[in-house]
Write a protein that holds these residues in place. Structure first.
Motif, PDB file in Angstrom:
ATOM      1  N   VAL A 152       0.856  -1.191   0.000  1.00  7.45           N
ATOM      2  CA  VAL A 152       0.000   0.000   0.000  1.00  7.45           C
ATOM      3  C   VAL A 152       0.893   1.243   0.000  1.00  7.45           C
ATOM      4  N   PHE A 153       0.343   2.336  -0.512  1.00  5.59           N
ATOM      5  CA  PHE A 153       1.073   3.610  -0.514  1.00  5.59           C
ATOM      6  C   PHE A 153       1.111   4.202   0.889  1.00  5.59           C
ATOM      7  N   PRO A 154       2.215   4.926   1.208  1.00  3.20           N
ATOM      8  CA  PRO A 154       3.429   5.145   0.412  1.00  3.20           C
ATOM      9  C   PRO A 154       4.402   3.977   0.558  1.00  3.20           C
ATOM     10  N   HIS A 155       5.269   3.845  -0.436  1.00  2.00           N
ATOM     11  CA  HIS A 155       6.315   2.823  -0.414  1.00  2.00           C
ATOM     12  C   HIS A 155       7.645   3.523  -0.137  1.00  2.00           C
ATOM     13  N   ASN A 156       8.305   3.126   0.930  1.00  2.00           N
ATOM     14  CA  ASN A 156       9.534   3.803   1.339  1.00  2.00           C
ATOM     15  C   ASN A 156      10.763   3.084   0.799  1.00  2.00           C
ATOM     16  N   TYR A 157      11.683   3.875   0.227  1.00  2.00           N
ATOM     17  CA  TYR A 157      12.890   3.288  -0.358  1.00  2.00           C
ATOM     18  C   TYR A 157      13.889   2.836   0.694  1.00  2.00           C
ATOM     19  N   GLY A 158      13.775   3.359   1.907  1.00  2.00           N
ATOM     20  CA  GLY A 158      14.684   2.947   2.967  1.00  2.00           C
ATOM     21  C   GLY A 158      16.079   3.520   2.818  1.00  2.00           C
ATOM     22  N   PRO A 159      17.019   3.051   3.640  1.00  3.91           N
ATOM     23  CA  PRO A 159      18.385   3.576   3.589  1.00  3.91           C
ATOM     24  C   PRO A 159      19.166   3.036   2.408  1.00  3.91           C
ATOM     25  N   VAL A 160      20.152   3.767   1.987  1.00  5.75           N
ATOM     26  CA  VAL A 160      20.920   3.387   0.819  1.00  5.75           C
ATOM     27  C   VAL A 160      21.734   2.119   1.051  1.00  5.75           C
ATOM     28  N   ASP A 161      22.020   1.783   2.324  1.00  5.23           N
ATOM     29  CA  ASP A 161      22.811   0.591   2.598  1.00  5.23           C
ATOM     30  C   ASP A 161      21.958  -0.666   2.751  1.00  5.23           C
ATOM     31  N   ASN A 162      20.648  -0.544   2.593  1.00  6.44           N
ATOM     32  CA  ASN A 162      19.783  -1.718   2.567  1.00  6.44           C
ATOM     33  C   ASN A 162      20.123  -2.532   1.323  1.00  6.44           C
ATOM     34  N   LYS A 163      20.347  -3.842   1.467  1.00  5.31           N
ATOM     35  CA  LYS A 163      20.787  -4.624   0.306  1.00  5.31           C
ATOM     36  C   LYS A 163      19.731  -4.674  -0.799  1.00  5.31           C
ATOM     37  N   TYR A 164      18.489  -4.333  -0.471  1.00  6.87           N
ATOM     38  CA  TYR A 164      17.440  -4.298  -1.482  1.00  6.87           C
ATOM     39  C   TYR A 164      17.131  -2.879  -1.969  1.00  6.87           C
ATOM     40  N   TYR A 165      17.927  -1.911  -1.555  1.00  7.28           N
ATOM     41  CA  TYR A 165      17.637  -0.517  -1.898  1.00  7.28           C
ATOM     42  C   TYR A 165      17.529  -0.314  -3.415  1.00  7.28           C
ATOM     43  N   THR A 166      18.515  -0.770  -4.158  1.00  3.91           N
ATOM     44  CA  THR A 166      18.488  -0.552  -5.607  1.00  3.91           C
ATOM     45  C   THR A 166      17.395  -1.388  -6.272  1.00  3.91           C
ATOM     46  N   THR A 167      17.057  -2.528  -5.686  1.00  5.77           N
ATOM     47  CA  THR A 167      15.940  -3.310  -6.200  1.00  5.77           C
ATOM     48  C   THR A 167      14.642  -2.526  -6.076  1.00  5.77           C
ATOM     49  N   LEU A 168      14.445  -1.864  -4.929  1.00  2.00           N
ATOM     50  CA  LEU A 168      13.230  -1.079  -4.729  1.00  2.00           C
ATOM     51  C   LEU A 168      13.133   0.069  -5.729  1.00  2.00           C
ATOM     52  N   LEU A 169      14.257   0.615  -6.134  1.00  2.00           N
ATOM     53  CA  LEU A 169      14.232   1.652  -7.171  1.00  2.00           C
ATOM     54  C   LEU A 169      13.617   1.118  -8.462  1.00  2.00           C
ATOM     55  N   THR A 170      13.933  -0.126  -8.790  1.00  2.00           N
ATOM     56  CA  THR A 170      13.410  -0.702 -10.034  1.00  2.00           C
ATOM     57  C   THR A 170      11.954  -1.120  -9.905  1.00  2.00           C
ATOM     58  N   LEU A 171      11.465  -1.291  -8.691  1.00  2.00           N
ATOM     59  CA  LEU A 171      10.068  -1.665  -8.470  1.00  2.00           C
ATOM     60  C   LEU A 171       9.164  -0.439  -8.396  1.00  2.00           C
ATOM     61  N   SER A 172       9.620   0.663  -8.903  1.00  2.23           N
ATOM     62  CA  SER A 172       8.914   1.934  -8.793  1.00  2.23           C
ATOM     63  C   SER A 172       9.235   2.803  -9.999  1.00  2.23           C
ATOM     64  N   PRO A 173       8.587   3.963 -10.117  1.00  2.00           N
ATOM     65  CA  PRO A 173       8.921   4.881 -11.220  1.00  2.00           C
ATOM     66  C   PRO A 173      10.362   5.361 -11.203  1.00  2.00           C
ATOM     67  N   ALA A 174      11.058   5.222 -10.079  1.00  3.26           N
ATOM     68  CA  ALA A 174      12.441   5.687  -9.995  1.00  3.26           C
ATOM     69  C   ALA A 174      13.334   5.004 -11.025  1.00  3.26           C
ATOM     70  N   GLY A 175      13.079   3.735 -11.332  1.00  2.00           N
ATOM     71  CA  GLY A 175      13.904   3.039 -12.312  1.00  2.00           C
ATOM     72  C   GLY A 175      13.886   3.719 -13.662  1.00  2.00           C
ATOM     73  N   ASP A 176      12.694   4.123 -14.106  1.00  5.27           N
ATOM     74  CA  ASP A 176      12.587   4.830 -15.391  1.00  5.27           C
ATOM     75  C   ASP A 176      13.158   6.240 -15.305  1.00  5.27           C
ATOM     76  N   GLU A 177      12.970   6.900 -14.174  1.00  2.00           N
ATOM     77  CA  GLU A 177      13.507   8.252 -14.012  1.00  2.00           C
ATOM     78  C   GLU A 177      15.028   8.243 -14.121  1.00  2.00           C
ATOM     79  N   LEU A 178      15.670   7.265 -13.502  1.00  2.00           N
ATOM     80  CA  LEU A 178      17.132   7.168 -13.571  1.00  2.00           C
ATOM     81  C   LEU A 178      17.585   6.820 -14.987  1.00  2.00           C
ATOM     82  N   THR A 179      16.851   5.927 -15.643  1.00  2.00           N
ATOM     83  CA  THR A 179      17.216   5.533 -17.001  1.00  2.00           C
ATOM     84  C   THR A 179      17.147   6.720 -17.959  1.00  2.00           C
ATOM     85  N   VAL A 180      16.084   7.492 -17.867  1.00  2.00           N
ATOM     86  CA  VAL A 180      15.936   8.645 -18.756  1.00  2.00           C
ATOM     87  C   VAL A 180      16.965   9.719 -18.427  1.00  2.00           C
ATOM     88  N   ASP A 181      17.253   9.929 -17.164  1.00  2.00           N
ATOM     89  CA  ASP A 181      18.276  10.909 -16.813  1.00  2.00           C
ATOM     90  C   ASP A 181      19.630  10.503 -17.391  1.00  2.00           C
TER      91      ASP A 181
END
Length: 565
Positions: free
Chosen positions: A260-289
Motif C-alpha cells: 500500500v502507498f506510500p512505499h519507502n525506499y529505505g536507507p541506501v545501505d539496505n541490500k534491497y535498496y536498488t531493487t526497490l528503485l526498479t520496483l517503482s517509477p524511480a527506475g525509469d527516471e534514472l534511465t531517462v536521466d
C-alpha cells in the motif's frame, strides 16, 4: 551456444563501403532514430489510464504521429528478451534465436540466461549479487559476462551502423541488461543498471573502460538521492480508478516495501535498496536521466549522419509483476512514466529537434491480470505449479511404460519442457514417440490448453492451427525444448524459483501479445490505424524510412501509413 560475429573493425570497414555506395534518397534521413520500449505496456493501458496524462508525454506522440491500435507480437513466448529482440530484428525468435529469457543448455546441463557470455566480463563491476537479486531469470545466469552474441541476426541498430558508417552513434540504455543489449545490437554500445553496483555498467564486448561522462553520472549521487524518501501517490486518491482499492489481497507484500502507498525506499545501505528503485517509477527516471546525459555527452543527433538510441523503460514490468496492471501502483506508475517520457522528448527536441528525429514507441509484451481480480469479474482463471509433475499419475505411468530408470523430464524452463535425451537414448526409445506421449498427458492437466511436441514443429504440422502458429514462430531447434506448454487463457505460473508474483506474461493470448506501436517525429503523418499489424513490422519500417536494408532475418512488412508522401 555462442555464435561468432565479425569484428567491429570489419563491421565498420563494410559500413564505409555501404555508406558511399548508397544512392541518394528522396528525402533526407532523420538525424536520430529514437526507439522507446516500455516493458509490459499492454496495448490498452495508454488509453485506460490516459486521464492522468499531460500533453507532452504519450499525448505528444499520439497527437502528432501514427498510432497502430491493433498491434501484436506473433510469437508465443511473450517475454522480455523475446519481445525486445523481435522489435530490433524484425523477425521471429525461430530466426533470431532468443526463444526465452532462460533456456536449457543441454551441453552444460544448466539453464542459460539469454545474454550471458563468459568471454565478455563486466567492465569494473562484479555482476549480480545472488543474495539480493530477486529477478529469477538474472539469478539463473552462470556467468557475469554479457554480450549480444546469442542474437543470431542483425538488428536495426546494426543496420544503422552498417549503412551510415563509423560516424553513426548507436546506443542502448535500460535498467535491464537484456533490454539494453537486444536493442544496441552487435555494432552499438549498451549500458544497463547494475543493482549490485548501484550504477550503470557495460561489458568488455562494447568497450574496455568508461567514458568520463558515465563515471561522472555514476558518481553524481542521483541513485542515492531516493534514500529515505517515498514513492507516494502523485495526486489525491479520488482521482484514480483504483483509488479505493490500494490494498488487493493478491499484491506482493515485499518486506520493507509493502503493498500500500506510500512505499519507502529505505536507507541506501539496505541490500534491497536498488531493487526497490526498479520496483517503482524511480527506475525509469534514472534511465531517462542517464539517457539525457548520454545524448549531450556523445553529441547524439548533432550532425547529418543518422544516429540510433534505444531507451528501454523497465519499471512498468516490475510494478506489474508485483501489483498487476490493474492496481493503484500501476496506475500511478504510468502517470509518472508519462512525465518522465515528456522529459525525454523535451530534451530530444531541445538538442536534436523532434522534426529531425524518428520516434518509435512499443512494448516487448503485455501481461495477464491476477486470477483473483479476474474472478471478481466472473472470469475463470488460475495458476499452475510444476511441482506436481513429479507425482502426476499419467507421467509416472509413462515412465514405467517406457522403462525409464530416471525421470523423463530433465528441466522445465518456462514455457519449454526438456526431456532427458540420454535416458531416452539409453533405453532405445523413439524421441518423437516420447515427446508425443508426454505432450498428450500434459494436455489432460487442468490449466494446460496445449502441449506441443517439438517433433510436430520440426515437421511443420501445426500450420493453420491458431495459436500454434505462434508456437511455431517461437521454435528454434537448438534452443527450444521438447514440449512447448500453452496454458489456458488467464492461467499462469505464479511462483518463479521462490519468487511469487501477482501477474505474469509469456502466453500467446492477446493480453500478452497486444502492445502499442506509435511512430512520431520527422515527417510522420498524424493518424490512427486499426488494421492488425505485427511487431516484426517495426524494424522493416524503420529501415525503409531511413533508407537502410532491413535486418538480415527480417520478415515484417513496411507500414505504409508512416512513410512520407
Amino acid at each position: 551456444m555462442l555464435t561468432p560475429v565479425p569484428s567491429r573493425h570489419l563491421i565498420f570497414a563494410l559500413a564505409g563501403l555501404s555508406f558511399f555506395a548508397q544512392p541518394a534518397l528522396a528525402q533526407e534521413p532523420p538525424r536520430l532514430v529514437l526507439q522507446i520500449t516500455v516493458d509490459q505496456l499492454r496495448g490498452d493501458l495508454i488509453q485506460r489510464y490516459s486521464n492522468h496524462f499531460g500533453p507532452d508525454g504519450f499525448n505528444r506522440l499520439i497527437d502528432s504521429g501514427t498510432w497502430f491500435r491493433n498491434a501484436h507480437h506473433r510469437h508465443s513466448n511473450t517475454e522480455t528478451i523475446v519481445g525486445h529482440t523481435t522489435l530490433s530484428t524484425g523477425t521471429d525468435p525461430a530466426v533470431h534465436g532468443m526463444v526465452a529469457n532462460l533456456w536449457f543448455d543441454r551441453i552444460a546441463g544448466t539453464q542459460f540466461y539469454n545474454v550471458q557470455d563468459p568471454d565478455y566480463p563486466l567492465v569494473g563491476a562484479e555482476g549480480i549479487d545472488k543474495d539480493s537479486e530477486i529477478d529469477p531469470t538474472q539469478r539463473a545466469a552462470t556467468t557475469d559476462g554479457r554480450s549480444p552474441r546469442n542474437i543470431l541476426t542483425s538488428t536495426i541498430s546494426d543496420e544503422v551502423a552498417l549503412h551510415f558508417g563509423p560516424e553513426a552513434k548507436v546506443f542502448g540504455v535500460s535498467v535491464k541488461d537484456r533490454g539494453a543489449i537486444a536493442m544496441a545490437g552487435h555494432a552499438g554500445q549498451a549500458y544497463w543498471f547494475s543493482k549490485s553496483e548501484g550504477r550503470f555498467v557495460t561489458s568488455s564486448f562494447y568497450r574496455s573502460d568508461y567514458p568520463d561522462w558515465v563515471s561522472s553520472w555514476n558518481d553524481s549521487g542521483k541513485v542515492a538521492a531516493y534514500a529515505g524518501t517515498d514513492w507516494a501517490l502523485s495526486g489525491d486518491a479520488s482521482e484514480y480508478d483504483f483509488g479505493t482499492r490500494d490494498l488487493q489481497g493478491w499484491e506482493v507484500n515485499l518486506p520493507g516495501w509493502g503493498n500500500v502507498f506510500p512505499h519507502n525506499y529505505g536507507p541506501v545501505d539496505n541490500k534491497y535498496y536498488t531493487t526497490l528503485l526498479t520496483l517503482s517509477p524511480a527506475g525509469d527516471e534514472l534511465t531517462v536521466d542517464f539517457a539525457k546525459t548520454l545524448i549531450d555527452a556523445e553529441g547524439i543527433g548533432q550532425d547529418d549522419i543518422t544516429d540510433y538510441l534505444s531507451v528501454s523503460l523497465s519499471s512498468t514490468d516490475y510494478v506489474g509483476h508485483f501489483f498487476t496492471p490493474s492496481s493503484l501502483e500501476a496506475e500511478d506508475n504510468l502517470r509518472r512514466l508519462d512525465r518522465t517520457l515528456a522529459q525525454l522528448l523535451d530534451h530530444v527536441d531541445q538538442t536534436v529537434g523532434i522534426e529531425n528525429t524518428l520516434i518509435v514507441l512499443s512494448a516487448d509484451h503485455g501481461a495477464a491480470d491476477h486470477p483473483g481480480y479476474l474472478k471478481t469479474l466472473g472470469i475463470e482463471a488460475g495458476s499452475f505449479s510444476f511441482d506436481r509433475l513429479d507425482t502426476e499419475p499419467g507421467l509416472v505411468r509413462l515412465k514405467a511404460d517406457f522403462g525409464a530408470s530416471s525421470e523423463l523430464i530433465k528441466n522445465f524452463s518456462n514455457p519449454y519442457l526438456y526431456l532427458d535425451l540420454d535416458e531416452i537414448a539409453a533405453r532405445g526409445l523413439n524421441l518423437d514417440e516420447v515427446e508425443a506421449a508426454v505432450a498428450e498427458e500434459l494436455e489432460k492437466l487442468p490449466g494446460i490448453a496445449k502441449a506441443v511436441a517439438s517433433s510436430k514443429l520440426r515437421r511443420g504440422e501445426v500450420v493453420g492451427e491458431g495459436v500454434l502458429n505462434n508456437v511455431l514462430a517461437n521454435y528454434h531447434p537448438d534452443r527450444s525444448g521438447n514440449v512447448y506448454i500453452v496454458f489456458e487463457p488467464h492461467w499462469f505460473i505464479a511462483d518463479f524459483d521462490g519468487l511469487t508474483v501477482a501477474a505474469a506474461h509469456g502466453s500467446p493470448w492477446t493480453y500478452d501479445t497486444f502492445v502499442p506501436i506509435l511512430f512520431a517525429g520527422a515527417d510522420v503523418p498524424k493518424g490512427t490505424v486499426y488494421r492488425r499489424v505485427e511487431t516484426v513490422d517495426v524494424a522493416s519500417t524503420i529501415a525503409a524510412y531511413i533508407g537502410t536494408k532491413p535486418p538480415s532475418g527480417a520478415l515484417g512488412q513496411v507500414l505504409p501509413e508512416i512513410m512520407p508522401k
